[in-house]
Design a protein around this motif. Sequence first.
Motif, PDB file in Angstrom:
ATOM      1  N   VAL A 392       0.834  -1.207   0.000  1.00  0.00           N
ATOM      2  CA  VAL A 392       0.000   0.000   0.000  1.00  0.00           C
ATOM      3  C   VAL A 392       0.864   1.250   0.000  1.00  0.00           C
ATOM      4  O   VAL A 392       0.558   2.236  -0.684  1.00  0.00           O
ATOM      5  CB  VAL A 392      -0.952  -0.005   1.216  1.00  0.00           C
ATOM      6  CG1 VAL A 392      -1.786   1.276   1.245  1.00  0.00           C
ATOM      7  CG2 VAL A 392      -1.868  -1.207   1.170  1.00  0.00           C
ATOM      8  N   CYS A 437      -8.584   2.265   0.249  1.00  0.00           N
ATOM      9  CA  CYS A 437      -8.174   3.328   1.170  1.00  0.00           C
ATOM     10  C   CYS A 437      -8.842   4.663   0.842  1.00  0.00           C
ATOM     11  O   CYS A 437      -8.766   5.605   1.617  1.00  0.00           O
ATOM     12  CB  CYS A 437      -6.652   3.519   1.140  1.00  0.00           C
ATOM     13  SG  CYS A 437      -5.743   2.068   1.701  1.00  0.00           S
ATOM     14  N   ARG A 581      -2.860  -3.282   5.570  1.00  0.00           N
ATOM     15  CA  ARG A 581      -4.179  -2.718   5.347  1.00  0.00           C
ATOM     16  C   ARG A 581      -5.276  -3.689   5.761  1.00  0.00           C
ATOM     17  O   ARG A 581      -6.244  -3.331   6.420  1.00  0.00           O
ATOM     18  CB  ARG A 581      -4.346  -2.352   3.875  1.00  0.00           C
ATOM     19  CG  ARG A 581      -5.557  -1.451   3.698  1.00  0.00           C
ATOM     20  CD  ARG A 581      -6.373  -1.770   2.495  1.00  0.00           C
ATOM     21  NE  ARG A 581      -7.702  -1.213   2.735  1.00  0.00           N
ATOM     22  CZ  ARG A 581      -8.774  -1.935   2.919  1.00  0.00           C
ATOM     23  NH1 ARG A 581      -8.697  -3.238   2.900  1.00  0.00           N
ATOM     24  NH2 ARG A 581      -9.941  -1.368   3.152  1.00  0.00           N
ATOM     25  N   LEU A 614      -2.893   2.369  10.361  1.00  0.00           N
ATOM     26  CA  LEU A 614      -3.382   2.815   9.059  1.00  0.00           C
ATOM     27  C   LEU A 614      -2.271   3.400   8.210  1.00  0.00           C
ATOM     28  O   LEU A 614      -1.405   4.116   8.699  1.00  0.00           O
ATOM     29  CB  LEU A 614      -4.482   3.863   9.227  1.00  0.00           C
ATOM     30  CG  LEU A 614      -5.823   3.379   9.780  1.00  0.00           C
ATOM     31  CD1 LEU A 614      -6.799   4.540   9.857  1.00  0.00           C
ATOM     32  CD2 LEU A 614      -6.396   2.275   8.918  1.00  0.00           C
ATOM     33  N   ASP A 617      -5.231   5.220   4.944  1.00  0.00           N
ATOM     34  CA  ASP A 617      -6.456   4.526   4.564  1.00  0.00           C
ATOM     35  C   ASP A 617      -7.651   5.338   5.066  1.00  0.00           C
ATOM     36  O   ASP A 617      -8.115   5.167   6.190  1.00  0.00           O
ATOM     37  CB  ASP A 617      -6.456   3.122   5.175  1.00  0.00           C
ATOM     38  CG  ASP A 617      -7.650   2.280   4.734  1.00  0.00           C
ATOM     39  OD1 ASP A 617      -8.616   2.867   4.216  1.00  0.00           O
ATOM     40  OD2 ASP A 617      -7.600   1.059   4.916  1.00  0.00           O
ATOM     41  N   THR A 620     -11.058   3.255   6.028  1.00  0.00           N
ATOM     42  CA  THR A 620     -11.025   2.596   7.334  1.00  0.00           C
ATOM     43  C   THR A 620     -10.959   3.620   8.457  1.00  0.00           C
ATOM     44  O   THR A 620     -11.557   3.423   9.522  1.00  0.00           O
ATOM     45  CB  THR A 620      -9.832   1.627   7.408  1.00  0.00           C
ATOM     46  OG1 THR A 620      -9.936   0.670   6.349  1.00  0.00           O
ATOM     47  CG2 THR A 620      -9.810   0.886   8.733  1.00  0.00           C
TER      48      THR A 620
END
Length: 942
Positions: A392, A437, A581, A614, A617, A620
């Motif tokens: 990510v 994300c 993630r 995180l 993201d 989330t």
Amino acid sequence: MVVAFPPVTGKPPGTSARGAFIGRARELRALGERIDAGARLVTITGAAGIGKTRLVLEWAASALAARDGARLLFCDLSEAKGLDDACAVLARALDVPLSAGGTADEVVAQLGRALAEPPRSVVLLDNLEQLVDVAPQMLGPWLSYAPRALFVVTSRERLRLDGEVSLGLEPLGVPPADERSLQAIASADAVELFVARARAVRFDFELTEAEAENVAAIVRRVDGIPLAIELCAARMGVLAPGQILDRLARRFELLVTGARGAPARKATLRGAIDSSWELLAPWEKDALAQCSVFTGGFSLEAAEAVLELGAGCEGRSPPILDVLQSLHDKSLIRAFDLQGERRYGLLESLREYAAERLDELGGKEAAARRHAAYFLGMEGSRDAPFPRVIDVRRASLEASNLIAVCTRALARRPLTPEDAEAALRGLLLLEPVLLLCAKGRLEPYVAMLDAALEAASAPPGLRTRALYTRALADLLRGRVLDSFLGFQRALDEARAAGSRADESLALTKLGLMFDQAERPDDARSCFDQARAIALDLGEASLHADWMLTYGGALNWRGRATEAVGYVEQAAAGFQVAGDPRGQSLALSQIALARLSLGRLDEAELAAGQTLALLQEDRRTEGYVLGILGRIQQARGRFGEAREKLGAALAIHRAVGDRWSEGVLHGYLGDVAFEEGLLDDARSAYGEALARLHGTGERHYSIVFLAALGAVETGLGHEDAAARHFEAAAERLGGGRVLTTRIAVELHSAHADAWRARVALAAGDETAAARYRLAAAAPIAVAQAPAPDGTFAPARGSEDVRFAVRLLERAIALPATSASPPGDPLPPAIARLVVGPEARWFRLQDSRPVPFLKAKAARLVLAFLVRARIDAPGRALSLAELFEAGWPGERISPKAAANRVYVTLTKLRKLGLGALLQSRDDGFLLDPTAVVLESLAFELPPA
């Protein structure tokens, strides 16, 4: 501008016509500090149009005026081609005739001696970049001949001389892209400059709410470069800000109207950049032009893979690092740190200029192909199976470059299978960033995905993965039917292609959708097939995805205790798979499951762990902030609840997640309802239902509709309430999800509670008792074990516990405060507020009672409070209370019972007698009382 110290020579060009000096306070201060510290050669560096000349002139006017007897010598070297030209410019400023026939060294020495003569000389050498190679031949001797002289130089690169101190200028500050406040936008230096220069051509121009965002966008599009901002503002006589913004796509045609009489390099943006381009070596021109294929920055490794340079001065291509260093020194590329990595990039105006030059030089298509090859291969060879877990962080860093790859591939005509494959691969690499994300809105991503899927055939494995991603995009946007059809299509193609991993992913999501559609047999079949494949393949991330999805389904059905186990296994699986993630998403589901169980401290801990893990993201983050808001509401901290829920709503609104927007509006309605702000609650519930309409979501669409009926009841709108209750019941139909049904029944029972209050006010105690009994019936059902033997709904659902709290409050309102029809329900009253570990408590609005020394009594009270919040109506036995007050101690049952009785008597004497109840099965706090926990260790004010 007037430079107020004698004598003045070498008049600065056109400074009085340029308007007030804006911003740069920090840079002015830094320049003054360097000179005050003894620097004699200061070089101001920066890109074309960045404001170097204006800065030194402003410094000269403000700082040198205080220096008695100093003389300012301004030398514009923009037309100087060599040492002789530079000496001639300084000679004119000094009014010194040069010796005829003298050598260059003799002329330099003559000027050095002239500079040494009183008064002290302050020499501003403007635009020295084209004379960098000869700078040592003149500045070295001049510094030596005139030890009191001060030289301030503007150049697009450093001179690299002994004793030189450099000060680099960055663009003016611009407002953030998401800034909407007029005051905040107007305070940015770049906007302030635009407004000031716009008033020079439109004296009545004022920055308004209507124009602020357009002006902010303009200064961002031109990178905060002062020259470009001034050229944009010069168009304000004939164009509105919105029109200027539209025409910035052709910025070099737009930005050409500088001040009358200004040199070309200062009159147009293109002229300013042209002068830098002409000073470059051929290989530097190649590099700068090819850098235009990058967007959003690039690494050294990317540059080495993409740039192909012509031969250097030694007949071979120079090292890419050396060329980047040179371009950086010339202020043509920027270097910056991002996520711990050194990155390079071009300002947008320079990138567009470089792209034009790449067209002229040829090789644009080849550079784009090399660019695509590098970024599409960053997660492994394009011949290998597409990776299940994507880095990510790397995808986030290179998102702009990947988008550029996809955009170029889809723009080619005719679109070949290779182009379609390149676009699909790039879009799948972007999936964790743009889709999951949510770093950006989904619509452009979905549009490109559709174009790539429809354009041409692609390798089957890549296509099945893309179909799954496309269906996931619909699910995340709340388009339930479209996503169901998409997952079914992905499943069919995965089976046809023999892609068992993609088959498992599609089956897992279909299982979730069948479950939420209350088709348990179909859901079970899909979940079982998906898990069997995941276990057979042995992929940790695949099995973790199944665990996460199945655990979420269990939690939605009110089986939070089982859900916790699955999502905890999911978190561990994602950690093994190296998927932070996925791990953060699993932790957020752990927080949600613990919230459902009423384990607020544990839920908050898991939410905090999620936020710490995180990686940019946003989706989330929005989920977790929503969970934290509900935790604070359950604790009675309504202000903090609103703050968290509002922040979550802003995130989901920004990314276009309509489903989450609707749910969060409903949660804000819950908070307002519990606070007694019924008008606010009605508005929030209405907004929630409008957002959820058409998404296919069942649970909250029904529960919020029933809650809206309860609010209308409290407002005395009996007819409106009845309509909402009937609509909720109709939508519920034969729904099998117990928590949904119980929550609807609890909210609908507000009608009976209201009728009981009205009957009491009218003196009809028999009718009041009958209505109260009817209102209390759903509470008993909520607190009893479920028909399948699992926990009571109130123990496994925060939605149910919230509905119980509100209904208990409505039932408990005394007859004397019954509201006549049309009057609002009185706001909630915290009957008992207890501090952490029961260190203090307060009844109603009385003085707080400290409770520090009686440890056993504190522990017993804390246990009673926790039981009251987690399972209202449950009695605690003598054995349970003894274990809570004296943990681990072993004494006879009779002695233990005596201790408990003494402790309970003490609690009653302290004022808890009205709340402390005894039954045959034990002791409890009154289920109809409002009990809240406080996080404040200190006693609140009386």
